[in-house]
Design a protein around this motif. Structure first.
Motif, PDB file in Angstrom:
ATOM      1  N   VAL A 119       0.836  -1.195   0.000  1.00  0.00           N
ATOM      2  CA  VAL A 119       0.000   0.000   0.000  1.00  0.00           C
ATOM      3  C   VAL A 119       0.875   1.250   0.000  1.00  0.00           C
ATOM      4  O   VAL A 119       0.623   2.203  -0.747  1.00  0.00           O
ATOM      5  N   LYS A 120       1.929   1.240   0.801  1.00  0.00           N
ATOM      6  CA  LYS A 120       2.811   2.406   0.929  1.00  0.00           C
ATOM      7  C   LYS A 120       3.508   2.722  -0.407  1.00  0.00           C
ATOM      8  O   LYS A 120       3.576   3.883  -0.816  1.00  0.00           O
ATOM      9  N   ASP A 121       4.012   1.707  -1.093  1.00  0.00           N
ATOM     10  CA  ASP A 121       4.668   1.923  -2.384  1.00  0.00           C
ATOM     11  C   ASP A 121       3.694   2.460  -3.431  1.00  0.00           C
ATOM     12  O   ASP A 121       4.028   3.354  -4.210  1.00  0.00           O
ATOM     13  N   ASN A 122       2.479   1.912  -3.456  1.00  0.00           N
ATOM     14  CA  ASN A 122       1.467   2.395  -4.388  1.00  0.00           C
ATOM     15  C   ASN A 122       1.095   3.840  -4.091  1.00  0.00           C
ATOM     16  O   ASN A 122       0.877   4.637  -5.003  1.00  0.00           O
ATOM     17  N   CYS A 123       1.035   4.165  -2.823  1.00  0.00           N
ATOM     18  CA  CYS A 123       0.681   5.522  -2.415  1.00  0.00           C
ATOM     19  C   CYS A 123       1.726   6.526  -2.914  1.00  0.00           C
ATOM     20  O   CYS A 123       1.388   7.604  -3.398  1.00  0.00           O
ATOM     21  N   LYS A 124       2.981   6.153  -2.825  1.00  0.00           N
ATOM     22  CA  LYS A 124       4.054   7.018  -3.340  1.00  0.00           C
ATOM     23  C   LYS A 124       3.938   7.170  -4.856  1.00  0.00           C
ATOM     24  O   LYS A 124       4.103   8.268  -5.385  1.00  0.00           O
ATOM     25  N   ALA A 125       3.662   6.077  -5.550  1.00  0.00           N
ATOM     26  CA  ALA A 125       3.581   6.102  -7.012  1.00  0.00           C
ATOM     27  C   ALA A 125       2.450   7.001  -7.506  1.00  0.00           C
ATOM     28  O   ALA A 125       2.568   7.634  -8.559  1.00  0.00           O
ATOM     29  N   PHE A 126       1.348   7.074  -6.762  1.00  0.00           N
ATOM     30  CA  PHE A 126       0.196   7.869  -7.176  1.00  0.00           C
ATOM     31  C   PHE A 126       0.070   9.181  -6.418  1.00  0.00           C
ATOM     32  O   PHE A 126      -0.924   9.884  -6.562  1.00  0.00           O
ATOM     33  N   TYR A 130      -1.289   8.749   2.519  1.00  0.00           N
ATOM     34  CA  TYR A 130      -1.082   7.502   3.255  1.00  0.00           C
ATOM     35  C   TYR A 130      -1.696   7.640   4.651  1.00  0.00           C
ATOM     36  O   TYR A 130      -1.404   8.591   5.369  1.00  0.00           O
ATOM     37  N   ILE A 131      -2.527   6.693   5.024  1.00  0.00           N
ATOM     38  CA  ILE A 131      -3.251   6.747   6.299  1.00  0.00           C
ATOM     39  C   ILE A 131      -2.855   5.542   7.141  1.00  0.00           C
ATOM     40  O   ILE A 131      -2.915   4.405   6.668  1.00  0.00           O
ATOM     41  N   GLU A 132      -2.475   5.790   8.402  1.00  0.00           N
ATOM     42  CA  GLU A 132      -2.089   4.726   9.323  1.00  0.00           C
ATOM     43  C   GLU A 132      -3.005   4.760  10.543  1.00  0.00           C
ATOM     44  O   GLU A 132      -2.654   5.284  11.579  1.00  0.00           O
ATOM     45  N   ARG A 133      -4.209   4.203  10.408  1.00  0.00           N
ATOM     46  CA  ARG A 133      -5.152   4.099  11.522  1.00  0.00           C
ATOM     47  C   ARG A 133      -5.840   2.747  11.437  1.00  0.00           C
ATOM     48  O   ARG A 133      -6.527   2.474  10.469  1.00  0.00           O
ATOM     49  N   ASN A 134      -5.681   1.933  12.428  1.00  0.00           N
ATOM     50  CA  ASN A 134      -6.281   0.596  12.423  1.00  0.00           C
ATOM     51  C   ASN A 134      -5.960  -0.148  11.128  1.00  0.00           C
ATOM     52  O   ASN A 134      -6.821  -0.739  10.501  1.00  0.00           O
ATOM     53  N   GLY A 135      -4.731  -0.084  10.720  1.00  0.00           N
ATOM     54  CA  GLY A 135      -4.283  -0.678   9.468  1.00  0.00           C
ATOM     55  C   GLY A 135      -3.834   0.426   8.536  1.00  0.00           C
ATOM     56  O   GLY A 135      -3.858   1.609   8.874  1.00  0.00           O
ATOM     57  N   TYR A 136      -3.398   0.049   7.341  1.00  0.00           N
ATOM     58  CA  TYR A 136      -2.875   1.008   6.381  1.00  0.00           C
ATOM     59  C   TYR A 136      -3.835   1.173   5.215  1.00  0.00           C
ATOM     60  O   TYR A 136      -4.482   0.218   4.784  1.00  0.00           O
ATOM     61  N   ALA A 137      -3.886   2.382   4.698  1.00  0.00           N
ATOM     62  CA  ALA A 137      -4.701   2.677   3.521  1.00  0.00           C
ATOM     63  C   ALA A 137      -4.068   3.842   2.766  1.00  0.00           C
ATOM     64  O   ALA A 137      -3.266   4.595   3.315  1.00  0.00           O
TER      65      ALA A 137
END
Length: 173
Positions: A119-126, A130-137
């Motif tokens: 998720v983190k790599d995709n977030c950088k690409a787009f 990046y959200i870090e609350r009760n898991g990553y999104a």
């Protein structure tokens, strides 16, 4: 002169309609879907869904289970974009909630960019949020025709590696 102005006005009006590429296009294997643009007929070329008999003007139906070869694939939301009663086949797909473990597909692309397992790599690409609350999104947005086109990439909260991409949610509001 009036005819020329009328022709120019018509050309401007027609050119303002968003194209399929203006929306986020999710591609997997040999299939793609532009949520907010493609209709249910396009979706039914490959997938099956239990649809109502008809849709009233401006009606939205949410959480319709969609299957692929009899297996649960995703939930979709559909909307009748006009002021007449229509067949649900002519409705626009305005939401997709896809669990990757249910699909069995190998490669996923968003706007022709292959998604990684992170998720983190995709977030950088787009260039998403990046959200870090009760898991990553990761939240990725774009304006299309005065509407917000949203993609949320979810990590697997039940996995030891919660950054592993497990769900893709796309909608237009």
């Amino acid at each position: 002169m009036k005819k020329l102005l009328l022709v120019l006005f018509c050309l401007l009006l027609c050119s303002c309609r968003p194209e399929r590429e203006d929306y986020f296009v999710l591609a997997f294997d040999d299939y793609s879907l532009a949520v907010g643009y493609d209709d249910v007929n396009y979706l039914k070329l490959v997938f099956e869904a239990d649809l109502p008999e008809e849709l009233q003007p401006q009606e939205t139906v949410k959480d319709i289970e969609t299957t692929f070869w009899g297996n649960y694939f995703a939930d979709i939301d559909i909307r009748n974009p006009i002021d007449e009663t229509i067949s649900p086949d002519d409705a626009v797909v305005v939401g997709l909630d896809l669990y990757l473990s249910n699909t069995g597909m190998g490669t996923y692309k968003l706007d022709d960019i292959e998604l990684s397992g992170s998720v983190k790599d995709n977030c950088k690409a787009f260039d998403g949020e990046y959200i870090e609350r009760n898991g990553y999104a990761c939240l990725i947005t774009r304006q299309v025709d005065q509407k917000l086109n949203v993609v949320i990439l979810h990590g697997d909260i039940l996995n030891a590696d919660q950054d592993e991409l497990s769900r893709i949610e796309i909608y237009v509001e």
